[in-house]
Design a protein around this motif. Structure first.
Motif, PDB file in Angstrom:
ATOM      1  N   VAL A  46       0.836  -1.207   0.000  1.00 52.12           N
ATOM      2  CA  VAL A  46       0.000   0.000   0.000  1.00 52.12           C
ATOM      3  C   VAL A  46       0.869   1.254   0.000  1.00 52.12           C
ATOM      4  O   VAL A  46       0.569   2.240  -0.684  1.00 52.12           O
ATOM      5  CB  VAL A  46      -0.962   0.003   1.216  1.00 52.12           C
ATOM      6  N   TYR A  47       1.987   1.215   0.749  1.00 55.76           N
ATOM      7  CA  TYR A  47       2.809   2.432   0.858  1.00 55.76           C
ATOM      8  C   TYR A  47       3.463   2.817  -0.460  1.00 55.76           C
ATOM      9  O   TYR A  47       3.969   3.948  -0.596  1.00 55.76           O
ATOM     10  CB  TYR A  47       3.844   2.303   1.976  1.00 55.76           C
ATOM     11  N   ARG A  54      -3.375   6.774  -2.282  1.00 53.39           N
ATOM     12  CA  ARG A  54      -3.634   6.232  -0.935  1.00 53.39           C
ATOM     13  C   ARG A  54      -4.981   6.741  -0.426  1.00 53.39           C
ATOM     14  O   ARG A  54      -5.750   5.995   0.166  1.00 53.39           O
ATOM     15  CB  ARG A  54      -2.540   6.683   0.049  1.00 53.39           C
ATOM     16  N   HIS A  55      -5.243   8.029  -0.661  1.00 52.97           N
ATOM     17  CA  HIS A  55      -6.502   8.596  -0.182  1.00 52.97           C
ATOM     18  C   HIS A  55      -7.684   8.031  -0.960  1.00 52.97           C
ATOM     19  O   HIS A  55      -8.738   7.755  -0.389  1.00 52.97           O
ATOM     20  CB  HIS A  55      -6.451  10.124  -0.262  1.00 52.97           C
ATOM     21  N   VAL A  58      -8.385   4.489   0.493  1.00 58.16           N
ATOM     22  CA  VAL A  58      -9.126   4.413   1.756  1.00 58.16           C
ATOM     23  C   VAL A  58     -10.568   4.857   1.539  1.00 58.16           C
ATOM     24  O   VAL A  58     -11.498   4.292   2.139  1.00 58.16           O
ATOM     25  CB  VAL A  58      -8.406   5.194   2.887  1.00 58.16           C
ATOM     26  N   THR A  59     -10.793   5.800   0.643  1.00 58.04           N
ATOM     27  CA  THR A  59     -12.164   6.235   0.346  1.00 58.04           C
ATOM     28  C   THR A  59     -12.961   5.087  -0.284  1.00 58.04           C
ATOM     29  O   THR A  59     -14.100   4.797   0.123  1.00 58.04           O
ATOM     30  CB  THR A  59     -12.140   7.446  -0.614  1.00 58.04           C
ATOM     31  N   CYS A  62     -13.542   2.229   2.280  1.00 56.24           N
ATOM     32  CA  CYS A  62     -14.583   2.544   3.268  1.00 56.24           C
ATOM     33  C   CYS A  62     -15.971   2.477   2.643  1.00 56.24           C
ATOM     34  O   CYS A  62     -16.920   1.981   3.260  1.00 56.24           O
ATOM     35  CB  CYS A  62     -14.330   3.924   3.877  1.00 56.24           C
ATOM     36  N   GLU A  66     -18.590  -0.224   4.090  1.00 59.97           N
ATOM     37  CA  GLU A  66     -19.859   0.233   4.670  1.00 59.97           C
ATOM     38  C   GLU A  66     -21.038  -0.335   3.883  1.00 59.97           C
ATOM     39  O   GLU A  66     -22.036  -0.780   4.463  1.00 59.97           O
ATOM     40  CB  GLU A  66     -19.905   1.772   4.689  1.00 59.97           C
ATOM     41  N   GLN A  69     -21.431  -4.053   4.702  1.00 58.02           N
ATOM     42  CA  GLN A  69     -22.002  -4.305   6.031  1.00 58.02           C
ATOM     43  C   GLN A  69     -23.499  -4.011   6.050  1.00 58.02           C
ATOM     44  O   GLN A  69     -24.280  -4.791   6.602  1.00 58.02           O
ATOM     45  CB  GLN A  69     -21.275  -3.481   7.095  1.00 58.02           C
ATOM     46  N   ILE A  77     -16.674  -6.514   9.225  1.00 59.37           N
ATOM     47  CA  ILE A  77     -15.973  -6.532   7.939  1.00 59.37           C
ATOM     48  C   ILE A  77     -14.488  -6.758   8.219  1.00 59.37           C
ATOM     49  O   ILE A  77     -13.893  -6.059   9.037  1.00 59.37           O
ATOM     50  CB  ILE A  77     -16.159  -5.206   7.171  1.00 59.37           C
ATOM     51  N   ASN A  78     -13.926  -7.774   7.580  1.00 58.90           N
ATOM     52  CA  ASN A  78     -12.483  -8.032   7.682  1.00 58.90           C
ATOM     53  C   ASN A  78     -11.809  -7.452   6.442  1.00 58.90           C
ATOM     54  O   ASN A  78     -12.199  -7.776   5.308  1.00 58.90           O
ATOM     55  CB  ASN A  78     -12.194  -9.534   7.762  1.00 58.90           C
ATOM     56  N   ILE A  79     -10.805  -6.620   6.668  1.00 61.62           N
ATOM     57  CA  ILE A  79     -10.062  -5.982   5.568  1.00 61.62           C
ATOM     58  C   ILE A  79      -8.597  -6.364   5.695  1.00 61.62           C
ATOM     59  O   ILE A  79      -8.039  -6.308   6.801  1.00 61.62           O
ATOM     60  CB  ILE A  79     -10.218  -4.448   5.625  1.00 61.62           C
ATOM     61  N   ALA A  80      -7.988  -6.761   4.584  1.00 64.70           N
ATOM     62  CA  ALA A  80      -6.576  -7.167   4.685  1.00 64.70           C
ATOM     63  C   ALA A  80      -5.846  -7.002   3.366  1.00 64.70           C
ATOM     64  O   ALA A  80      -6.384  -7.291   2.296  1.00 64.70           O
ATOM     65  CB  ALA A  80      -6.466  -8.617   5.145  1.00 64.70           C
ATOM     66  N   ALA A  81      -4.606  -6.529   3.478  1.00 62.08           N
ATOM     67  CA  ALA A  81      -3.644  -6.526   2.371  1.00 62.08           C
ATOM     68  C   ALA A  81      -2.561  -7.526   2.758  1.00 62.08           C
ATOM     69  O   ALA A  81      -1.722  -7.220   3.608  1.00 62.08           O
ATOM     70  CB  ALA A  81      -3.050  -5.132   2.177  1.00 62.08           C
TER      71      ALA A  81
END
Lengths: 143, 143
Positions: A46-47, A54-55, A58-59, A62, A66, A69, A77-81
């Motif tokens: 991600v970095y 990056r912004h 995340v937008t 999310c 949302e 859910q 909600i499980n989130i993973a990289a």
């Protein structure tokens, strides 16, 4: 030129595009499991994304989380990289239920995937696309 | 008033603070494993953060991940917001190596935690804090 990793392409269906990410549905009917793949080449972490990306990530993450859910009435909600096996940067978004077969463990490596039937796939995809269509920055595939 | 979840407090050490997040080191010497906890009360999901906090979170997460990968010469960084067991919103950041005991599987549920010795803990914590201190927005704990 962005190209989806062959392993991701084999294990999932493309269901649409956000501004930054392609949206996939994993072909595992045991959990509602989406994947966001930033349409940028050669990234593993991600970095490595530029600040504006990056912004966006995340937008979009999310918005997807949302929506999942609320539409699915998920407990979590499980989130993973992770990316230990598939090198192309991708983010898992998995709707979890206290009644699902792996709860409360993470889903990876627990049970072999169970492919969707065509009807299940259509139902799940349409429900997600309809909910995301209100977002404005999401374009569903034509099915 | 922000308070760390009791389970997180029991399983980890606080090693410093970013603007948004408290930084923890999991007490498991098998993997360099950090956790970011946004200092906001009552949240379970990333999407529940305000937009400015979402951007802070991705900034702090990327800074931590890049620092961990470079300082530790990690092969991959695994990042995850799970929270099926511990309800307080928290993000795992785990430095992975092709030689670690769980590779390429995710670490959760694979092997019981192996606590750090005091010397190991000091060494790991100091190396991370020194690398993060250059970031400007990180304040290490005094040890």
């Amino acid at each position: 030129m962005f190209a989806l990793d062959p392993q991701l392409a084999q294990d999932s269906f493309v269901i649409g595009d956000f501004t930054l990410c392609r949206l996939l549905l994993m072909n595992d009917s045991q959990y509602p499991w989406c994947i966001l793949v930033p349409k940028r080449d050669g990234l593993r972490e991600v970095y490595q994304l530029a600040a504006t990306d990056r912004h966006l990530l995340v937008t979009e993450s999310c918005l997807l989380a949302e929506t999942m859910q609320h539409v699915l009435h998920a407990d979590k909600i499980n989130i993973a990289a992770l990316g230990n096996v598939v090198p192309q940067l991708h983010l898992h978004h998995i709707a979890r239920f206290t009644t699902d077969i792996a709860w409360p463990a993470p889903v990876w490596g627990k049970f072999p995937a169970q492919a969707y039937s065509p009807a299940q796939r259509t139902s799940r995809t349409q429900a997600l696309c309809e909910a995301l269509a209100h977002a404005g920055n999401f374009k569903p595939c034509q099915f």
